[in-house]
Design an enzyme around this catalytic site. Structure first.
Site, PDB file in Angstrom:
ATOM      1  CG  ASP A  39      34.455 -64.590  -7.976  1.00  0.00           C
ATOM      2  OD1 ASP A  39      33.622 -63.608  -7.702  1.00  0.00           O
ATOM      3  OD2 ASP A  39      34.358 -65.432  -9.184  1.00  0.00           O
ATOM      4  CB  ILE A  40      33.452 -69.740  -9.694  1.00  0.00           C
ATOM      5  CG1 ILE A  40      33.722 -71.077 -10.159  1.00  0.00           C
ATOM      6  CG2 ILE A  40      32.488 -69.022 -10.557  1.00  0.00           C
ATOM      7  CD1 ILE A  40      32.276 -71.721 -10.206  1.00  0.00           C
ATOM      8  CG  ASN A  97      29.419 -54.948  -8.381  1.00  0.00           C
ATOM      9  OD1 ASN A  97      30.107 -54.071  -8.793  1.00  0.00           O
ATOM     10  ND2 ASN A  97      30.189 -56.161  -8.700  1.00  0.00           N
ATOM     11  CD  GLU A 105      25.330 -60.383 -13.857  1.00  0.00           C
ATOM     12  OE1 GLU A 105      24.325 -61.067 -13.824  1.00  0.00           O
ATOM     13  OE2 GLU A 105      25.561 -59.455 -14.636  1.00  0.00           O
ATOM     14  CB  VAL A 106      25.029 -63.470  -6.933  1.00  0.00           C
ATOM     15  CG1 VAL A 106      24.314 -64.474  -5.893  1.00  0.00           C
ATOM     16  CG2 VAL A 106      25.861 -64.227  -7.826  1.00  0.00           C
ATOM     17  CG  HIS A 110      28.455 -60.959  -3.633  1.00  0.00           C
ATOM     18  ND1 HIS A 110      27.069 -60.848  -4.030  1.00  0.00           N
ATOM     19  CD2 HIS A 110      29.170 -60.571  -4.810  1.00  0.00           C
ATOM     20  CE1 HIS A 110      26.819 -60.633  -5.353  1.00  0.00           C
ATOM     21  NE2 HIS A 110      28.103 -60.370  -5.775  1.00  0.00           N
ATOM     22  CG  HIS A 112      33.335 -58.705  -5.878  1.00  0.00           C
ATOM     23  ND1 HIS A 112      33.472 -59.714  -6.718  1.00  0.00           N
ATOM     24  CD2 HIS A 112      32.174 -58.229  -5.662  1.00  0.00           C
ATOM     25  CE1 HIS A 112      32.410 -59.759  -7.025  1.00  0.00           C
ATOM     26  NE2 HIS A 112      31.490 -59.223  -6.978  1.00  0.00           N
TER      27      HIS A 112
HETATM   28  P1  AMP Z   1      28.510 -59.550  -8.914  1.00  0.00           P
HETATM   29  O1  AMP Z   1      28.579 -59.430 -10.430  1.00  0.00           O
HETATM   30  O2  AMP Z   1      29.144 -58.688  -8.093  1.00  0.00           O
HETATM   31  O3  AMP Z   1      26.963 -60.256  -8.298  1.00  0.00           O
HETATM   32  O4  AMP Z   1      29.334 -60.943  -8.479  1.00  0.00           O
HETATM   33  C1  AMP Z   1      29.021 -62.216  -8.630  1.00  0.00           C
HETATM   34  C2  AMP Z   1      30.475 -62.940  -8.232  1.00  0.00           C
HETATM   35  O5  AMP Z   1      30.056 -64.202  -8.185  1.00  0.00           O
HETATM   36  C3  AMP Z   1      31.059 -63.276  -9.839  1.00  0.00           C
HETATM   37  O6  AMP Z   1      32.335 -62.633  -9.691  1.00  0.00           O
HETATM   38  C4  AMP Z   1      31.159 -64.406 -10.187  1.00  0.00           C
HETATM   39  O7  AMP Z   1      32.253 -65.134 -10.700  1.00  0.00           O
HETATM   40  C5  AMP Z   1      30.905 -65.296  -8.530  1.00  0.00           C
HETATM   41  N1  AMP Z   1      30.271 -66.671  -8.667  1.00  0.00           N
HETATM   42  C6  AMP Z   1      29.194 -66.862  -9.146  1.00  0.00           C
HETATM   43  N2  AMP Z   1      28.827 -68.390  -8.745  1.00  0.00           N
HETATM   44  C7  AMP Z   1      29.798 -68.553  -8.110  1.00  0.00           C
HETATM   45  C8  AMP Z   1      30.083 -69.819  -7.378  1.00  0.00           C
HETATM   46  N3  AMP Z   1      29.305 -70.831  -7.594  1.00  0.00           N
HETATM   47  N4  AMP Z   1      31.172 -69.857  -6.573  1.00  0.00           N
HETATM   48  C9  AMP Z   1      32.150 -68.897  -6.411  1.00  0.00           C
HETATM   49  N5  AMP Z   1      31.715 -67.604  -7.130  1.00  0.00           N
HETATM   50  C10 AMP Z   1      30.847 -67.338  -8.004  1.00  0.00           C
END
Ligand code: AMP
Length: 125
Positions: A39-40, A97, A105-106, A110, A112
């Site tokens: 994770d970034i 999530n 958010e994405v 995914h 975690h």
């Molecule tokens: P969520 O809130 O469960 O959708 O988590 C999205 C996660 O993606 C967050 O923990 C971000 O830090 C992570 N994230 C977003 N962009 C990147 C990226 N380019 N590389 C790695 N992790 C990312």
């Protein structure tokens, strides 16, 4: 901006771009069904994201539509990464999530994978 898990898959999301090689990632594992990368913005000493290679918005979408082979491959990949990273003996946490209440958010499924130290209470209020 939270994900609406009822919307169709958006192939321009950041994880789709990582899967296509259009964006870099700090990869820890890849096989036919899954990709894992750091994770970034890590929230624990070890914070890895494991994503399926198929186009699924969320756990809801995946559990409804993925094939048995995709499901087995994804679950096995998550377990493999946890073992390979040495997280099993001391323990770890999995989290996925979904949608607004979940804080997603994405819009690509995914999980975690958190570990590397005590993780505290399950939910911070
Ligand atoms: P969520 O809130 O469960 O959708 O988590 C999205 C996660 O993606 C967050 O923990 C971000 O830090 C992570 N994230 C977003 N962009 C990147 C990226 N380019 N590389 C790695 N992790 C990312």
């Amino acid at each position: 901006m939270s994900v609406d898990p009822t919307k169709p898959y958006d192939s321009e999301n950041i994880f789709a771009k990582i899967l296509r090689g259009e964006m870099p990632c700090n990869k820890v594992y890849e096989d036919d069904h899954a990709l894992a990368f750091h994770d970034i913005n890590p929230q624990a000493p070890v914070h890895i994201l494991v994503i399926p290679k198929g186009e699924y918005v969320s756990w809801d979408d995946f559990s409804a539509k993925a094939s048995d082979a995709e499901m087995a491959g994804y679950v096995r990949a998550i377990g493999h990464v946890a073992r390979e990273q040495g997280l099993v003996v001391r323990g770890f946490r999995l989290l996925s999530n979904v949608g607004r209440n979940g804080g997603q958010e994405v819009p690509h499924l995914h999980v975690h994978l958190f570990g590397g130290g005590p993780l505290g209470p399950m939910l911070a209020q």
